[in-house]
Motif scaffolding. Structure first.
Motif, PDB file in Angstrom:
ATOM      1  N   ALA A 131     -11.044 -74.020  33.787  1.00  8.95           N
ATOM      2  CA  ALA A 131     -11.265 -72.607  33.569  1.00  8.95           C
ATOM      3  C   ALA A 131     -11.986 -72.145  32.503  1.00  8.95           C
ATOM      4  O   ALA A 131     -12.615 -71.245  32.600  1.00  8.95           O
ATOM      5  N   VAL A 132     -11.564 -72.939  31.410  1.00 12.18           N
ATOM      6  CA  VAL A 132     -12.321 -72.382  30.086  1.00 12.18           C
ATOM      7  C   VAL A 132     -13.801 -72.847  30.274  1.00 12.18           C
ATOM      8  O   VAL A 132     -14.750 -72.197  29.975  1.00 12.18           O
ATOM      9  N   ARG A 133     -14.028 -73.854  30.753  1.00 13.78           N
ATOM     10  CA  ARG A 133     -15.495 -74.473  30.604  1.00 13.78           C
ATOM     11  C   ARG A 133     -16.140 -73.585  31.914  1.00 13.78           C
ATOM     12  O   ARG A 133     -17.426 -73.146  31.658  1.00 13.78           O
ATOM     13  N   ASP A 134     -15.624 -73.278  33.080  1.00 13.53           N
ATOM     14  CA  ASP A 134     -16.339 -72.481  33.987  1.00 13.53           C
ATOM     15  C   ASP A 134     -16.570 -71.122  33.440  1.00 13.53           C
ATOM     16  O   ASP A 134     -17.647 -70.504  33.491  1.00 13.53           O
ATOM     17  N   PHE A 135     -15.753 -70.284  32.587  1.00 13.60           N
ATOM     18  CA  PHE A 135     -15.712 -69.135  32.161  1.00 13.60           C
ATOM     19  C   PHE A 135     -17.103 -69.199  31.110  1.00 13.60           C
ATOM     20  O   PHE A 135     -17.836 -68.400  30.996  1.00 13.60           O
ATOM     21  N   HIS A 136     -17.083 -70.133  30.325  1.00 12.48           N
ATOM     22  CA  HIS A 136     -18.365 -70.358  29.259  1.00 12.48           C
ATOM     23  C   HIS A 136     -19.470 -70.372  30.279  1.00 12.48           C
ATOM     24  O   HIS A 136     -20.471 -69.833  29.903  1.00 12.48           O
ATOM     25  N   GLN A 137     -19.575 -71.350  31.024  1.00 10.72           N
ATOM     26  CA  GLN A 137     -20.838 -71.755  31.697  1.00 10.72           C
ATOM     27  C   GLN A 137     -21.432 -70.614  32.604  1.00 10.72           C
ATOM     28  O   GLN A 137     -22.475 -70.136  32.628  1.00 10.72           O
ATOM     29  N   HIS A 138     -20.522 -69.848  33.298  1.00 11.34           N
ATOM     30  CA  HIS A 138     -20.732 -68.727  34.181  1.00 11.34           C
ATOM     31  C   HIS A 138     -20.715 -67.356  33.732  1.00 11.34           C
ATOM     32  O   HIS A 138     -21.262 -66.514  34.355  1.00 11.34           O
ATOM     33  N   VAL A 139     -20.070 -66.979  32.574  1.00 12.52           N
ATOM     34  CA  VAL A 139     -19.737 -65.792  32.346  1.00 12.52           C
ATOM     35  C   VAL A 139     -20.293 -65.578  30.705  1.00 12.52           C
ATOM     36  O   VAL A 139     -21.383 -65.084  30.688  1.00 12.52           O
ATOM     37  N   LEU A 140     -19.867 -66.545  29.900  1.00 16.98           N
ATOM     38  CA  LEU A 140     -20.282 -66.259  28.589  1.00 16.98           C
ATOM     39  C   LEU A 140     -21.742 -66.876  28.307  1.00 16.98           C
ATOM     40  O   LEU A 140     -22.423 -66.209  27.358  1.00 16.98           O
ATOM     41  N   ALA A 141     -22.230 -68.266  28.907  1.00 16.72           N
ATOM     42  CA  ALA A 141     -23.389 -68.526  28.722  1.00 16.72           C
ATOM     43  C   ALA A 141     -24.326 -67.530  29.359  1.00 16.72           C
ATOM     44  O   ALA A 141     -25.701 -67.630  28.707  1.00 16.72           O
ATOM     45  N   THR A 142     -24.183 -66.879  30.321  1.00 21.47           N
ATOM     46  CA  THR A 142     -25.231 -65.795  30.809  1.00 21.47           C
ATOM     47  C   THR A 142     -25.111 -64.539  30.221  1.00 21.47           C
ATOM     48  O   THR A 142     -26.052 -63.628  30.290  1.00 21.47           O
ATOM     49  N   SER A 143     -24.137 -64.421  29.425  1.00 23.16           N
ATOM     50  CA  SER A 143     -23.942 -62.870  29.197  1.00 23.16           C
ATOM     51  C   SER A 143     -23.926 -62.693  27.478  1.00 23.16           C
ATOM     52  O   SER A 143     -23.780 -61.763  27.134  1.00 23.16           O
ATOM     53  N   GLY A 144     -23.577 -63.606  26.810  1.00 25.73           N
ATOM     54  CA  GLY A 144     -23.394 -63.767  25.546  1.00 25.73           C
ATOM     55  C   GLY A 144     -24.067 -63.661  24.371  1.00 25.73           C
ATOM     56  O   GLY A 144     -24.057 -63.694  23.291  1.00 25.73           O
ATOM     57  N   MET A 145     -25.441 -63.587  24.854  1.00 26.75           N
ATOM     58  CA  MET A 145     -26.525 -63.400  23.708  1.00 26.75           C
ATOM     59  C   MET A 145     -26.564 -62.261  22.668  1.00 26.75           C
ATOM     60  O   MET A 145     -26.431 -62.378  21.785  1.00 26.75           O
ATOM     61  N   GLU A 146     -26.337 -61.169  23.568  1.00 24.63           N
ATOM     62  CA  GLU A 146     -26.144 -60.072  22.693  1.00 24.63           C
ATOM     63  C   GLU A 146     -24.834 -59.930  21.873  1.00 24.63           C
ATOM     64  O   GLU A 146     -24.729 -59.532  20.691  1.00 24.63           O
ATOM     65  N   LEU A 147     -23.653 -60.695  22.274  1.00 31.91           N
ATOM     66  CA  LEU A 147     -22.423 -60.736  21.743  1.00 31.91           C
ATOM     67  C   LEU A 147     -22.686 -61.618  20.439  1.00 31.91           C
ATOM     68  O   LEU A 147     -21.987 -61.395  19.297  1.00 31.91           O
ATOM     69  N   GLU A 148     -23.472 -62.552  20.650  1.00 29.50           N
ATOM     70  CA  GLU A 148     -23.634 -63.769  19.713  1.00 29.50           C
ATOM     71  C   GLU A 148     -24.566 -62.857  18.382  1.00 29.50           C
ATOM     72  O   GLU A 148     -24.385 -63.251  17.158  1.00 29.50           O
ATOM     73  N   ARG A 149     -25.669 -62.408  18.818  1.00 29.61           N
ATOM     74  CA  ARG A 149     -26.424 -61.398  17.939  1.00 29.61           C
ATOM     75  C   ARG A 149     -25.742 -60.493  17.108  1.00 29.61           C
ATOM     76  O   ARG A 149     -25.921 -60.698  15.806  1.00 29.61           O
ATOM     77  N   ARG A 150     -24.763 -59.921  17.730  1.00 33.04           N
ATOM     78  CA  ARG A 150     -23.802 -58.791  17.029  1.00 33.04           C
ATOM     79  C   ARG A 150     -23.035 -59.837  16.037  1.00 33.04           C
ATOM     80  O   ARG A 150     -22.674 -59.369  14.914  1.00 33.04           O
ATOM     81  N   TYR A 151     -22.510 -60.994  16.479  1.00 31.39           N
ATOM     82  CA  TYR A 151     -21.700 -61.813  15.425  1.00 31.39           C
ATOM     83  C   TYR A 151     -22.536 -62.159  14.377  1.00 31.39           C
ATOM     84  O   TYR A 151     -22.167 -62.049  13.283  1.00 31.39           O
ATOM     85  N   GLY A 152     -23.887 -62.566  14.674  1.00 29.79           N
ATOM     86  CA  GLY A 152     -24.554 -63.031  13.756  1.00 29.79           C
ATOM     87  C   GLY A 152     -24.994 -61.999  12.475  1.00 29.79           C
ATOM     88  O   GLY A 152     -25.059 -62.012  11.428  1.00 29.79           O
ATOM     89  N   ALA A 153     -25.394 -60.894  13.124  1.00 22.84           N
ATOM     90  CA  ALA A 153     -25.441 -59.483  12.260  1.00 22.84           C
ATOM     91  C   ALA A 153     -24.529 -59.017  11.449  1.00 22.84           C
ATOM     92  O   ALA A 153     -24.767 -58.849  10.114  1.00 22.84           O
ATOM     93  N   ASP A 154     -23.191 -59.274  12.006  1.00 26.69           N
ATOM     94  CA  ASP A 154     -22.006 -58.671  11.072  1.00 26.69           C
ATOM     95  C   ASP A 154     -22.001 -59.644  10.008  1.00 26.69           C
ATOM     96  O   ASP A 154     -21.615 -59.305   8.955  1.00 26.69           O
ATOM     97  N   LEU A 155     -21.983 -61.018  10.262  1.00 24.80           N
ATOM     98  CA  LEU A 155     -21.942 -62.102   9.248  1.00 24.80           C
ATOM     99  C   LEU A 155     -22.927 -61.871   8.218  1.00 24.80           C
ATOM    100  O   LEU A 155     -22.694 -62.024   7.045  1.00 24.80           O
ATOM    101  N   ALA A 156     -24.196 -61.363   8.484  1.00 22.16           N
ATOM    102  CA  ALA A 156     -25.045 -61.077   7.623  1.00 22.16           C
ATOM    103  C   ALA A 156     -24.829 -60.001   6.825  1.00 22.16           C
ATOM    104  O   ALA A 156     -25.160 -59.805   5.412  1.00 22.16           O
TER     105      ALA A 156
END
Length: 326
Positions: A131-156
């Motif tokens: 379930a966790v693998r599928d969630f990452h592959q089909h949900v987060l991998a396809t939609s998470g770029m903006e979330l990761e960008r915000r994460y990186g910007a916050d760390l900066a």
């Protein structure tokens, strides 16, 4: 309200994950899918991913409570980066730990998956891991770029706060709902509720920014570094800013590489953030380094890339004109 009590030793042990951690992202994202109190960026994300949810992901959602709570064994400390080591550690959670955490809150009759998880059966463990693998592959991998960008910007932002104002500046500026009066960090919830005290007692604190929550969450279990999840700084999304000028100057891919380095990244992390090959990432970092926009240092054989002050000013629009910046 949660009061986190620091000692001098704890202040020296405040850290951030270098990049989003797979199990925390899965838990926070699954929580956000059913939570009403989430920020606008999370609501946009939820609308985008709703059609991507599959039945195979249900075991993950079964661990998210009606009020958004999730068991601490869902987010263990994983010493090795990457999704597979994290899933492997999750699947190895002892059944005794699962029962201790879940049984007090479950009805007498539970579905076969949950019963198997309580008993430690291989089928239920495998279902949760998949379930966790599928969630990452089909949900987060396809939609998470903006979330990761915000994460990186916050760390900066947090890195610059420490650089200019020290630990006091970092802790006092985390979020409007967080108050720092040394030696106590107080987080206020979205409504009235009981007060909890967390005594760090030398364990330190892991700070975890997330765009998927509107409130602060604290994980505190024995013999483990506590975690404070706080809402990311409210930054404009990629489609809310003018990206054409930088893309015209550097090229669209190279501009994306530069933006992805708001938080330091290895070449592998950089390739994953931007969806390009390792060879292409290496070539783009060489050009950006020669232009004075990034620096590269090696640790244990791995190259880590960071923005220079010139690049920071370029990305935040502090230079007089793009043409004269490089």
């Amino acid at each position: 309200m949660i009061r986190i009590h620091f000692t001098a030793a704890d202040l020296a042990r405040v850290t951030f994950p270098a990049e989003p951690e797979p199990l925390w992202e899965a838990a926070l994202a699954a929580r956000a899918l059913g939570d009403r109190a989430i920020p606008p960026v999370a609501r946009r994300w939820r609308r985008q991913v709703a059609p991507l949810i599959r039945p195979s992901m249900r075991p993950l959602f079964k661990l998210i409570g009606p009020a958004g709570q999730f068991p601490d064994f869902l987010t263990p400390e994983v010493p090795t980066p990457g999704l597979e080591p994290a899933v492997a550690m999750l699947m190895e959670t002892p059944a005794s730990v699962v029962r201790e955490v879940l049984e007090p809150y479950l009805p007498a009759e539970v579905d076969p998956f949950m019963r198997g998880l309580l008993d430690g059966t291989a089928n239920s463990r495998r279902a949760l891991g998949n379930a966790v693998r599928d969630f990452h592959q089909h949900v987060l991998a396809t939609s998470g770029m903006e979330l990761e960008r915000r994460y990186g910007a916050d760390l900066a932002l947090r890195s610059r706060a420490v650089l200019h104002h020290g630990m006091d500046g970092l802790l006092s500026g985390l979020h409007p709902d967080i108050e720092w009066q040394a030696p106590v960090l107080t987080t206020y919830g979205l409504g009235p509720g009981p007060t909890f005290d967390v005594n760090l007692a030398g364990r330190g604190l892991l700070l975890y920014p997330s765009s998927l929550t509107a409130e602060c969450l604290v994980l505190d279990v024995p013999n483990r570094r506590p975690v404070l999840v706080y809402p990311c700084a409210d930054l404009p999304s990629a489609d809310e800013v003018d990206i054409d000028a930088l893309a015209e100057l550097l090229g669209r891919t190279r501009a994306a590489v530069l933006r992805s380095l708001t938080a330091t990244a290895s070449t592998t992390q950089l390739a994953r953030r931007t969806g390009i090959s390792l060879a292409s990432a290496s070539d783009h970092t060489r050009v950006l380094r020669n232009a004075g926009l990034i620096t590269t240092h090696r640790t244990a054989g791995t190259a880590h890339h960071s923005l220079t002050p010139t690049a920071h000013r370029l990305l935040t629009g502090q230079l007089g004109g793009l043409a004269g910046a490089v």
